[in-house]
Design a protein around this motif. Sequence first.
Motif, PDB file in Angstrom:
ATOM      1  N   LYS A   2     -61.256  11.867 -44.618  1.00  0.00           N
ATOM      2  CA  LYS A   2     -59.982  11.254 -44.271  1.00  0.00           C
ATOM      3  C   LYS A   2     -58.873  11.974 -45.024  1.00  0.00           C
ATOM      4  O   LYS A   2     -59.087  12.469 -46.125  1.00  0.00           O
ATOM      5  CB  LYS A   2     -59.982   9.775 -44.639  1.00  0.00           C
ATOM      6  CG  LYS A   2     -60.940   8.961 -43.813  1.00  0.00           C
ATOM      7  CD  LYS A   2     -60.823   7.504 -44.146  1.00  0.00           C
ATOM      8  CE  LYS A   2     -61.803   6.724 -43.292  1.00  0.00           C
ATOM      9  NZ  LYS A   2     -61.616   5.281 -43.446  1.00  0.00           N
ATOM     10  N   VAL A   3     -57.692  12.018 -44.431  1.00  0.00           N
ATOM     11  CA  VAL A   3     -56.557  12.698 -45.046  1.00  0.00           C
ATOM     12  C   VAL A   3     -55.315  11.820 -44.943  1.00  0.00           C
ATOM     13  O   VAL A   3     -55.151  11.063 -43.987  1.00  0.00           O
ATOM     14  CB  VAL A   3     -56.304  14.078 -44.381  1.00  0.00           C
ATOM     15  CG1 VAL A   3     -55.869  13.935 -42.936  1.00  0.00           C
ATOM     16  CG2 VAL A   3     -55.304  14.887 -45.165  1.00  0.00           C
ATOM     17  N   ARG A   4     -54.489  11.922 -45.970  1.00  0.00           N
ATOM     18  CA  ARG A   4     -53.182  11.269 -45.922  1.00  0.00           C
ATOM     19  C   ARG A   4     -52.177  12.123 -46.689  1.00  0.00           C
ATOM     20  O   ARG A   4     -52.541  12.897 -47.580  1.00  0.00           O
ATOM     21  CB  ARG A   4     -53.237   9.850 -46.459  1.00  0.00           C
ATOM     22  CG  ARG A   4     -53.388   9.714 -47.931  1.00  0.00           C
ATOM     23  CD  ARG A   4     -53.284   8.253 -48.393  1.00  0.00           C
ATOM     24  NE  ARG A   4     -53.242   8.201 -49.839  1.00  0.00           N
ATOM     25  CZ  ARG A   4     -52.150   8.325 -50.578  1.00  0.00           C
ATOM     26  NH1 ARG A   4     -50.975   8.526 -50.003  1.00  0.00           N
ATOM     27  NH2 ARG A   4     -52.206   8.266 -51.891  1.00  0.00           N
ATOM     28  N   ASP A   6     -48.670  11.826 -48.929  1.00  0.00           N
ATOM     29  CA  ASP A   6     -47.780  10.932 -49.673  1.00  0.00           C
ATOM     30  C   ASP A   6     -46.334  11.278 -49.291  1.00  0.00           C
ATOM     31  O   ASP A   6     -45.843  12.363 -49.635  1.00  0.00           O
ATOM     32  CB  ASP A   6     -47.993  11.109 -51.174  1.00  0.00           C
ATOM     33  CG  ASP A   6     -47.144  10.185 -52.025  1.00  0.00           C
ATOM     34  OD1 ASP A   6     -46.105   9.677 -51.537  1.00  0.00           O
ATOM     35  OD2 ASP A   6     -47.512   9.969 -53.185  1.00  0.00           O
ATOM     36  N   SER A  34     -46.970  14.543 -41.872  1.00  0.00           N
ATOM     37  CA  SER A  34     -47.838  13.373 -41.838  1.00  0.00           C
ATOM     38  C   SER A  34     -49.096  13.775 -41.081  1.00  0.00           C
ATOM     39  O   SER A  34     -49.096  14.740 -40.309  1.00  0.00           O
ATOM     40  CB  SER A  34     -47.154  12.185 -41.164  1.00  0.00           C
ATOM     41  OG  SER A  34     -46.843  12.483 -39.831  1.00  0.00           O
ATOM     42  N   ALA A  35     -50.163  13.043 -41.323  1.00  0.00           N
ATOM     43  CA  ALA A  35     -51.412  13.310 -40.623  1.00  0.00           C
ATOM     44  C   ALA A  35     -51.324  12.732 -39.220  1.00  0.00           C
ATOM     45  O   ALA A  35     -50.846  11.610 -39.031  1.00  0.00           O
ATOM     46  CB  ALA A  35     -52.578  12.697 -41.371  1.00  0.00           C
ATOM     47  N   ASP A  37     -53.885  12.012 -37.405  1.00  0.00           N
ATOM     48  CA  ASP A  37     -54.917  10.978 -37.428  1.00  0.00           C
ATOM     49  C   ASP A  37     -55.554  11.029 -38.807  1.00  0.00           C
ATOM     50  O   ASP A  37     -55.790  12.113 -39.345  1.00  0.00           O
ATOM     51  CB  ASP A  37     -55.953  11.250 -36.339  1.00  0.00           C
ATOM     52  CG  ASP A  37     -56.961  10.137 -36.158  1.00  0.00           C
ATOM     53  OD1 ASP A  37     -56.863   9.098 -36.856  1.00  0.00           O
ATOM     54  OD2 ASP A  37     -57.861  10.290 -35.327  1.00  0.00           O
ATOM     55  N   GLU A  38     -55.845   9.872 -39.378  1.00  0.00           N
ATOM     56  CA  GLU A  38     -56.443   9.814 -40.709  1.00  0.00           C
ATOM     57  C   GLU A  38     -57.817  10.482 -40.754  1.00  0.00           C
ATOM     58  O   GLU A  38     -58.172  11.125 -41.736  1.00  0.00           O
ATOM     59  CB  GLU A  38     -56.558   8.348 -41.136  1.00  0.00           C
ATOM     60  CG  GLU A  38     -57.072   8.157 -42.530  1.00  0.00           C
ATOM     61  CD  GLU A  38     -57.163   6.685 -42.897  1.00  0.00           C
ATOM     62  OE1 GLU A  38     -58.223   6.093 -42.659  1.00  0.00           O
ATOM     63  OE2 GLU A  38     -56.177   6.167 -43.433  1.00  0.00           O
ATOM     64  N   GLU A  39     -58.596  10.347 -39.688  1.00  0.00           N
ATOM     65  CA  GLU A  39     -59.928  10.949 -39.616  1.00  0.00           C
ATOM     66  C   GLU A  39     -59.803  12.423 -39.232  1.00  0.00           C
ATOM     67  O   GLU A  39     -59.224  12.749 -38.199  1.00  0.00           O
ATOM     68  CB  GLU A  39     -60.793  10.230 -38.581  1.00  0.00           C
ATOM     69  CG  GLU A  39     -61.218   8.848 -38.990  1.00  0.00           C
ATOM     70  CD  GLU A  39     -62.242   8.842 -40.120  1.00  0.00           C
ATOM     71  OE1 GLU A  39     -62.996   9.816 -40.271  1.00  0.00           O
ATOM     72  OE2 GLU A  39     -62.257   7.846 -40.859  1.00  0.00           O
ATOM     73  N   VAL A  40     -60.359  13.291 -40.054  1.00  0.00           N
ATOM     74  CA  VAL A  40     -60.300  14.729 -39.801  1.00  0.00           C
ATOM     75  C   VAL A  40     -61.543  15.141 -39.003  1.00  0.00           C
ATOM     76  O   VAL A  40     -62.670  14.881 -39.434  1.00  0.00           O
ATOM     77  CB  VAL A  40     -60.248  15.516 -41.124  1.00  0.00           C
ATOM     78  CG1 VAL A  40     -60.238  17.011 -40.864  1.00  0.00           C
ATOM     79  CG2 VAL A  40     -59.036  15.096 -41.940  1.00  0.00           C
ATOM     80  N   VAL A  62     -57.377  13.838 -49.774  1.00  0.00           N
ATOM     81  CA  VAL A  62     -58.530  13.678 -48.894  1.00  0.00           C
ATOM     82  C   VAL A  62     -59.562  12.799 -49.595  1.00  0.00           C
ATOM     83  O   VAL A  62     -59.637  12.724 -50.814  1.00  0.00           O
ATOM     84  CB  VAL A  62     -59.172  15.031 -48.524  1.00  0.00           C
ATOM     85  CG1 VAL A  62     -58.244  15.830 -47.646  1.00  0.00           C
ATOM     86  CG2 VAL A  62     -59.575  15.826 -49.731  1.00  0.00           C
ATOM     87  N   SER A  63     -60.361  12.134 -48.792  1.00  0.00           N
ATOM     88  CA  SER A  63     -61.440  11.317 -49.318  1.00  0.00           C
ATOM     89  C   SER A  63     -62.623  11.389 -48.361  1.00  0.00           C
ATOM     90  O   SER A  63     -62.512  11.866 -47.267  1.00  0.00           O
ATOM     91  CB  SER A  63     -60.994   9.871 -49.486  1.00  0.00           C
ATOM     92  OG  SER A  63     -60.566   9.324 -48.291  1.00  0.00           O
TER      93      SER A  63
END
Length: 63
Positions: A2-4, A6, A34-35, A37-40, A62-63
């Motif tokens: 996941k990516v975001r 700030d 901005s991303a 989509d959160e899911e990469v 990323v997480s």
Amino acid sequence: MKVRVDPERCQGHTLCAMRAPKVFELSEIDGHSSAIDEEVPDDQQGQVVEAVRSCPERAIFVS
């Protein structure tokens, strides 16, 4: 993965969108990222890692 981004840290350098244009979009108003989509997607993870490394403001997580 996941990516975001700030929004407080992003200064609109656009390097992330150059590295991973399918993952990041830029504001037409101020160029901040901005991303999309959160899911990469699996095939974009390498580009996102490059984007994280290239961000001078360290605004991408990323997480």
